[in-house]
Design a protein around this motif. Sequence first.
Motif, PDB file in Angstrom:
ATOM      1  N   ARG A  84       0.385 -22.741 -18.603  1.00 10.70           N
ATOM      2  CA  ARG A  84      -1.068 -22.766 -18.783  1.00 10.70           C
ATOM      3  C   ARG A  84      -1.733 -21.845 -17.754  1.00 10.70           C
ATOM      4  O   ARG A  84      -2.652 -21.094 -18.082  1.00 10.70           O
ATOM      5  N   LEU A 130     -11.216 -25.405 -22.986  1.00  9.60           N
ATOM      6  CA  LEU A 130     -11.817 -26.425 -22.125  1.00  9.60           C
ATOM      7  C   LEU A 130     -12.728 -25.756 -21.106  1.00  9.60           C
ATOM      8  O   LEU A 130     -12.345 -24.773 -20.469  1.00  9.60           O
ATOM      9  N   GLN A 131     -13.905 -26.340 -20.949  1.00  9.47           N
ATOM     10  CA  GLN A 131     -14.895 -25.712 -20.088  1.00  9.47           C
ATOM     11  C   GLN A 131     -15.127 -26.517 -18.819  1.00  9.47           C
ATOM     12  O   GLN A 131     -14.971 -27.740 -18.794  1.00  9.47           O
ATOM     13  N   SER A 132     -15.531 -25.799 -17.772  1.00  9.42           N
ATOM     14  CA  SER A 132     -16.125 -26.464 -16.616  1.00  9.42           C
ATOM     15  C   SER A 132     -17.401 -25.716 -16.270  1.00  9.42           C
ATOM     16  O   SER A 132     -17.559 -24.545 -16.618  1.00  9.42           O
ATOM     17  N   ARG A 133     -18.330 -26.402 -15.635  1.00 12.45           N
ATOM     18  CA  ARG A 133     -19.611 -25.766 -15.309  1.00 12.45           C
ATOM     19  C   ARG A 133     -20.140 -26.328 -14.004  1.00 12.45           C
ATOM     20  O   ARG A 133     -19.928 -27.499 -13.684  1.00 12.45           O
ATOM     21  N   HIS A 134     -20.799 -25.467 -13.249  1.00 15.03           N
ATOM     22  CA  HIS A 134     -21.431 -25.916 -11.997  1.00 15.03           C
ATOM     23  C   HIS A 134     -22.606 -25.012 -11.668  1.00 15.03           C
ATOM     24  O   HIS A 134     -22.673 -23.872 -12.134  1.00 15.03           O
ATOM     25  N   ARG A 144     -10.615 -30.110 -11.646  1.00 15.01           N
ATOM     26  CA  ARG A 144     -10.499 -29.169 -12.780  1.00 15.01           C
ATOM     27  C   ARG A 144      -9.147 -29.287 -13.461  1.00 15.01           C
ATOM     28  O   ARG A 144      -9.055 -29.307 -14.690  1.00 15.01           O
ATOM     29  N   LEU A 178      -8.286 -30.547 -17.267  1.00 19.98           N
ATOM     30  CA  LEU A 178      -7.433 -29.826 -18.222  1.00 19.98           C
ATOM     31  C   LEU A 178      -6.329 -30.748 -18.741  1.00 19.98           C
ATOM     32  O   LEU A 178      -6.008 -30.740 -19.929  1.00 19.98           O
ATOM     33  N   GLY A 226      -7.909 -33.181 -21.011  1.00 18.19           N
ATOM     34  CA  GLY A 226      -8.410 -32.549 -22.236  1.00 18.19           C
ATOM     35  C   GLY A 226      -9.898 -32.765 -22.443  1.00 18.19           C
ATOM     36  O   GLY A 226     -10.357 -32.996 -23.566  1.00 18.19           O
ATOM     37  N   VAL A 227     -10.680 -32.659 -21.356  1.00 15.54           N
ATOM     38  CA  VAL A 227     -12.120 -32.895 -21.473  1.00 15.54           C
ATOM     39  C   VAL A 227     -12.870 -31.831 -20.671  1.00 15.54           C
ATOM     40  O   VAL A 227     -12.352 -31.314 -19.674  1.00 15.54           O
ATOM     41  N   HIS A 228     -14.070 -31.481 -21.136  1.00 16.79           N
ATOM     42  CA  HIS A 228     -14.903 -30.550 -20.382  1.00 16.79           C
ATOM     43  C   HIS A 228     -15.401 -31.226 -19.105  1.00 16.79           C
ATOM     44  O   HIS A 228     -15.612 -32.436 -19.076  1.00 16.79           O
ATOM     45  N   LEU A 229     -15.629 -30.425 -18.068  1.00 18.29           N
ATOM     46  CA  LEU A 229     -15.995 -30.967 -16.762  1.00 18.29           C
ATOM     47  C   LEU A 229     -17.299 -30.357 -16.265  1.00 18.29           C
ATOM     48  O   LEU A 229     -17.479 -29.137 -16.305  1.00 18.29           O
ATOM     49  N   SER A 230     -18.197 -31.226 -15.774  1.00 13.40           N
ATOM     50  CA  SER A 230     -19.396 -30.759 -15.064  1.00 13.40           C
ATOM     51  C   SER A 230     -19.214 -31.073 -13.583  1.00 13.40           C
ATOM     52  O   SER A 230     -18.772 -32.168 -13.230  1.00 13.40           O
ATOM     53  N   GLU A 231     -19.570 -30.117 -12.741  1.00 14.39           N
ATOM     54  CA  GLU A 231     -19.335 -30.285 -11.307  1.00 14.39           C
ATOM     55  C   GLU A 231     -20.660 -30.324 -10.549  1.00 14.39           C
ATOM     56  O   GLU A 231     -21.500 -29.428 -10.698  1.00 14.39           O
ATOM     57  N   VAL A 235     -25.084 -34.210 -17.467  1.00  9.75           N
ATOM     58  CA  VAL A 235     -23.755 -34.184 -18.087  1.00  9.75           C
ATOM     59  C   VAL A 235     -23.833 -34.523 -19.574  1.00  9.75           C
ATOM     60  O   VAL A 235     -23.020 -34.056 -20.376  1.00  9.75           O
TER      61      VAL A 235
END
Lengths: 556, 556
Positions: A106, A550-554, B495, B499, B502-507, B515
């Motif tokens: 990955r 898969l997303q992350s945001r800050h 993060r 992964l 299997g979910v999107h993440l807000s930081e 969120v």
Amino acid sequence: MTTPAELYETHRELLDRAVQAAQERDYWSAFPESPSKSVYGEDAAPAGERAFTTLLGQQFPIDLPGTLGTVQSERSPYGIELAVSYPKADPLALVAAAKAAIPAWRAVGPTGRAGVAAEIIKRINARSFELAHAVQHTTGQAFVMAFQAGGPHAQDRALEAVAYALAATTRMPGAAAWAKPQRGGDPLRLAKTTTVVGRGVSVVIGCNTFPTWNSYPGLFASLVTGNPVIVKPHPGAVLPLAITVQISRAVLTEAGLSPDLVSLAVEEPGEGIAATLATHPDVRIVDFTGSSEFGNWLEANARQAVVYTEKSGLNTVIVDSTDDYKGLLRNLSFSLSLYSGQMCTTPQNLLVPRDGIETDAGHKSLDEFGADLSAALGKLLGDPKRAAGTLGAIVNDGVRGRLAEAGDLPSILASSTEVTDEQFPGATIRTPVVARLDAADEKTYTREWFGPISFLIATDSTRHALEIFVETVRAHGALTASVHSTSPEVLAAAREAALDAGVHLSENLTGGVFVNQTAAFSDLHGTGANPAATASLTDDHFVTGRFFALQSRHHV
Amino acid sequence: MTTPAELYETHRELLDRAVQAAQERDYWSAFPESPSKSVYGEDAAPAGERAFTTLLGQQFPIDLPGTLGTVQSERSPYGIELAVSYPKADPLALVAAAKAAIPAWRAVGPTGRAGVAAEIIKRINARSFELAHAVQHTTGQAFVMAFQAGGPHAQDRALEAVAYALAATTRMPGAAAWAKPQRGGDPLRLAKTTTVVGRGVSVVIGCNTFPTWNSYPGLFASLVTGNPVIVKPHPGAVLPLAITVQISRAVLTEAGLSPDLVSLAVEEPGEGIAATLATHPDVRIVDFTGSSEFGNWLEANARQAVVYTEKSGLNTVIVDSTDDYKGLLRNLSFSLSLYSGQMCTTPQNLLVPRDGIETDAGHKSLDEFGADLSAALGKLLGDPKRAAGTLGAIVNDGVRGRLAEAGDLPSILASSTEVTDEQFPGATIRTPVVARLDAADEKTYTREWFGPISFLIATDSTRHALEIFVETVRAHGALTASVHSTSPEVLAAAREAALDAGVHLSENLTGGVFVNQTAAFSDLHGTGANPAATASLTDDHFVTGRFFALQSRHHV
């Protein structure tokens, strides 16, 4: 060590070109199909043969996790002794090893994974002659076909899958800056990242007749989208895939990755490890080529996975009229004979009006057409050497059994005869059988007779033929269809019928292109729109189910 | 009559811009979210309200095939009398009418279909105020949220689906020229065409809380990829989708197409026509938003269709540390309160180390954090008018029941209280409940408590929290996750954990982004990688399974 990023740089031009070709879908091929010295070098052919011969009677050199013993299950349709034995690995150990390799794979990311895949395919290409012998002596394909279909054509299909997987996994940007205007204030700002995550362990179940061509798309699509792959060859055609897995593991190891990202699961015939693997909770992708019976079972039972199947069907030819009668007969007789009809794309049901057809050589009654087709087969296969080169050998007893059964049908237009091969006297070579049926005989022609068996079916009219075509293909599937007509109205109706039936259509093939053949980067193989297959080789749908974004945001 | 091709030309700029935005995924919105006069015009708000009021107590004006009577099933969470009745159509008649409309819709082609869809969405946008009232009084969303989430945000999601469908169905060229070089001869030349064919009749099953936002992606993705759509609203939230279908049918009719390409299937609560439709042999696509129970049933039983579900899950917040304690409390308390937690994205499980957290306001024990969160909720919801605007109303008895059940948990940090609305005295409005649990109480927190119910869960450490997060989300699903930490190592681990889960993440969301909210064209909603949903809104995977690419080829 060459890192995946370095491999991507090495093969970037090839990959870019492949992505472009997949978009344009005009003619393009990365791997020359001619087994000639001018292309592959003076020594390539003898060296490949030596490499193949060296493998015979030996333990195949490959290390796998959790091995429990060895398996030796192949026999050559050409009658030579193979006696290659393979290490037999515990399927559960293969799944566990594959799963453990996921996080590092990955982290490599889409371009690095495509680089690794391209390197594997290039090394496969360099072993095309060795693979050609391996394919010939497991499938019964004649040597040139084994070289082409098992080598460069399969490699093109592999690269096509890499191109689709690379394009699909890089279409969404890895990083994006989001700034939403706010009334009377600074914008809200977020930095967003998108990471491609594979669905999980992938299992590719190979078939007896096209071990490489049919397995490579799923193998490389899964690999590039971030999934480890367990390759489960047909017990009758292990060697071509064992070589493939051996090459894959070497490239992965050299790139500093776990070789268990590609592994080999062999079995004694009938052991059923495909079912064990396909229903394992950690197996999330299954690619299968083979019988409708097991394909349907997989679709119904491998519920934890996405399942891509290519099964059987009723490939159909609608003959309405032609302005090149000789060309039609020549083209059709070759399509029926190539590799003894042991292609999932070989026509089976030839629908012809019982009142005959108009041609450039005058009206032909149904009897005349049958006789002319039989004569064309006789002409094509009259010379034993040339016949052997076209027919190849009968792959297994199943085909032989159906051939005998078809020979007992009441109205035979062309009988199956034995052909002797000079080079391989032990080869099982047979000419095709063509039987005449009526539209009412659907009990016979709505069954797939995989092998060199076709039916000339009398219909009331071309319109009737199109109705039978749509009905039978919707119900039983098909991978190919073709039509011969000089009438624009009939051709238009045939196109609509093919859309209704959900099958690709070839029109008036009378020259050097055959309905059984599809070209990577241009022709799709299978549609998903009829029961013969759940997807096309290769389009976006074939790759997008293999990964998640898969997303992350800050805030920034 | 305005043809689909003309509609495409009319909306081409908008569609091009939408396709570009979907590729770039930075901020873009086609439909202003502010219900202000300066945007929508002086008369828009009162006209929309009048239009809504006119519908009350009446038979909804829509003609459908095969109607059998009428249904009246909605009640306003704000306590007003709705009494709108809808024609009830025979599901089999809807399927038959939809199927009959397929060939003409196929012939329109991708761009024409996108043009029709864009026209529908523009007309939906013009009725945003009317729709806002319809959404408010079926879902319980407060007016401004009903306007935004039910109007422009849903329209953006609709346009996003159109953009993905248009891009995916035009990526492969409609025509290609293939010329394969031949040694010592002219190239083999073929002309090839590719036609997009929809999978078949599509059924969209709406939910009670977001009838438009959650239904539009499937509706428009199916429509643009060539499929007729039967819209089956939740019996509690019919009106917003009835208006949508009414608009769709008008646009289709004006474009010379069958209105039955979009139809409405209503039922009395509990009649079960969703199951009847979803398992009909001609229904080949199902989109569903709602309970895991019925979503899982659909996945297991609608085997003839591709099934896209968005179900329930355990949305999780991992609190490790923060440099903006006040911002964290403000942001989190708003996330828990917005629309009374009746969003599939509302956090439920707040994982906090039992030893407390480091903040810019000093170390906070778990008790202090609980008290501060409760105080933040009190501050946010202290003023009844403002509270009502944030909380909206409780949508149905199911939520009310869970709220009562949660109130009986042993350790309550914030109790649910009643709020009175001035405008709608009959509204059912409640503040959220927050209960304290321990990591060992997984029997309680691994169940979804849809509604204004959250748990502050004491963990051994942030590492322990990440383990619980991955385990519970993998097993039970989640649509959102967020983390608060000042440590780059913890953020990196979170993060990776997201992964794995299997979910999107807000930081570290401490400002004006929450969120629970995702922005079309930038944030994906759902992943497919955990049990809460089988796909993302919206990516290629969400659209590519809805159509097939069928080819024909002939010599030139």
